[in-house]
Design a protein around this motif. Sequence first.
Motif, short mmCIF file in Angstrom:
data_model
loop_
_atom_site.label_atom_id
_atom_site.label_comp_id
_atom_site.label_asym_id
_atom_site.label_seq_id
_atom_site.Cartn_x
_atom_site.Cartn_y
_atom_site.Cartn_z
N PRO A 195 -53.14 3.51 33.80
CA PRO A 195 -52.41 3.63 35.07
C PRO A 195 -52.10 5.07 35.48
O PRO A 195 -51.52 5.28 36.53
CB PRO A 195 -51.11 2.89 34.76
N ALA A 196 -52.47 6.05 34.66
CA ALA A 196 -52.11 7.43 35.00
C ALA A 196 -53.01 8.00 36.10
O ALA A 196 -52.62 8.98 36.74
CB ALA A 196 -52.18 8.32 33.76
N LEU A 197 -54.16 7.40 36.34
CA LEU A 197 -55.09 7.96 37.32
C LEU A 197 -54.50 7.97 38.73
O LEU A 197 -54.48 9.03 39.38
CB LEU A 197 -56.41 7.20 37.28
N PRO A 198 -54.00 6.85 39.28
CA PRO A 198 -53.39 6.93 40.61
C PRO A 198 -52.15 7.80 40.65
O PRO A 198 -51.89 8.46 41.66
CB PRO A 198 -53.07 5.46 40.95
N LEU A 199 -51.39 7.82 39.56
CA LEU A 199 -50.22 8.71 39.49
C LEU A 199 -50.64 10.16 39.68
O LEU A 199 -50.01 10.93 40.41
CB LEU A 199 -49.52 8.53 38.15
N ALA A 200 -51.73 10.55 39.01
CA ALA A 200 -52.20 11.93 39.10
C ALA A 200 -52.70 12.25 40.50
O ALA A 200 -52.39 13.31 41.06
CB ALA A 200 -53.29 12.17 38.07
N GLY A 205 -51.74 14.96 45.57
CA GLY A 205 -51.67 14.93 47.03
C GLY A 205 -50.38 15.54 47.54
O GLY A 205 -50.38 16.30 48.52
N LEU A 206 -49.26 15.23 46.89
CA LEU A 206 -47.98 15.84 47.28
C LEU A 206 -48.04 17.36 47.14
O LEU A 206 -47.54 18.10 48.00
CB LEU A 206 -46.85 15.28 46.42
N CYS A 207 -48.63 17.83 46.05
CA CYS A 207 -48.75 19.28 45.84
C CYS A 207 -49.61 19.92 46.92
O CYS A 207 -49.26 20.97 47.48
CB CYS A 207 -49.37 19.57 44.47
N ARG A 208 -50.74 19.31 47.21
CA ARG A 208 -51.64 19.88 48.22
C ARG A 208 -50.99 19.92 49.59
O ARG A 208 -51.17 20.87 50.35
CB ARG A 208 -52.94 19.08 48.25
N ARG A 209 -50.23 18.89 49.90
CA ARG A 209 -49.53 18.90 51.18
C ARG A 209 -48.54 20.06 51.22
O ARG A 209 -48.45 20.80 52.22
CB ARG A 209 -48.78 17.60 51.39
N ALA A 210 -47.76 20.23 50.13
CA ALA A 210 -46.76 21.30 50.10
C ALA A 210 -47.41 22.68 50.19
O ALA A 210 -46.81 23.62 50.71
CB ALA A 210 -45.94 21.19 48.82
N LEU A 211 -48.65 22.79 49.69
CA LEU A 211 -49.35 24.07 49.68
C LEU A 211 -50.23 24.26 50.92
O LEU A 211 -50.98 25.22 51.01
CB LEU A 211 -50.19 24.20 48.41
N LYS A 219 -56.98 13.02 51.03
CA LYS A 219 -58.03 12.52 50.14
C LYS A 219 -57.43 12.02 48.83
O LYS A 219 -57.80 10.93 48.34
CB LYS A 219 -59.05 13.62 49.86
N ASP A 220 -56.49 12.79 48.27
CA ASP A 220 -55.90 12.39 47.00
C ASP A 220 -55.05 11.14 47.14
O ASP A 220 -55.10 10.24 46.30
CB ASP A 220 -55.06 13.54 46.42
N VAL A 221 -54.24 11.08 48.20
CA VAL A 221 -53.40 9.90 48.39
C VAL A 221 -54.27 8.66 48.63
O VAL A 221 -53.96 7.57 48.15
CB VAL A 221 -52.40 10.13 49.55
#
Length: 291
Positions: A195-200, A205-211, A219-221
């Motif tokens: 289950p860690a794959l969707p978490l990652a 995605g949150l990081c990329r949005r913030a950056l 794409k990540d979300v």
Amino acid sequence: ALGDWSGAFSDYNEARDRDPDCGFDIAASFLRGAAGREGREFLRGSIDELGGHPMTASFYAVRAELRRGPAFSRYDLALDDYRRAEALDPDRAWIQAQMARAEAHGAGAQAALRRLDRAAALRPDAGWIYSWRGEVKRLLGREAAAVSDFERGLRLMPWYGYAHAWKGAVLTRRGRWPQALAALSAALDLKLTDPALPLAYYNRGLCRRALGDSLGALKDVSAAHRRNSRYEWKDEKLRGDAVLELDGLLAKNPRQAWAYAWRGRIRAERGDCAGAAEDFSSALALRPSTA
């Protein structure tokens, strides 16, 4: 593979007798092979008939892992098997650590931490134990202590993708975007599984949005959502930013089929069906394989 479970069991037992330290690997191999209905029927009786055989604890522990896993999610039955394994082999670190994972999903998080402390004392060189302990601390909200355990575990096992993912999730919550992005990208590079794959994916995605990487964030979300529908992100501003980013890319190079396809998807989600159809048609004209 041939369905001869009794013969396989006998061979695995002989291997365990010859090398007592390989119990988990042998039991795991056998139970993975016995994942079908016939194998499960065989195992239902065979393990309980083993008595005091030195292999018994390993089989109970690995059967508990199957029961705990996503195919069954029966933590009650898993804990029953872990207790049987612990009674037979109380000083086996991996049995203690795996039992803690099952306990952590119920009301036993504190008990799980104590059990992981014991597992770490039994096997101080096992990086995965520190990483699992860090994950329990993360779930309890003890984020600084969790990061410390993840880093300790990764010093011992830098290839353990789950630890990178869990660490990245904590760093994301704490707003440490570049460090979180690096940890999550490392996790995804290591070919994570659920289950860690969707978490990652979601946290990256949150990081990329913030950056400022709106398209990368979407794409990540989307990748997270495909694997687990609870990771959904209905953010109109993000979609608008992504469309502007795609507009700029297509203005520079109008032959990027993937950009048309993504813009079409976003337009469809925003209700612009005519614009979406136009973009999908452009993507198909450039690359029919995107159908």
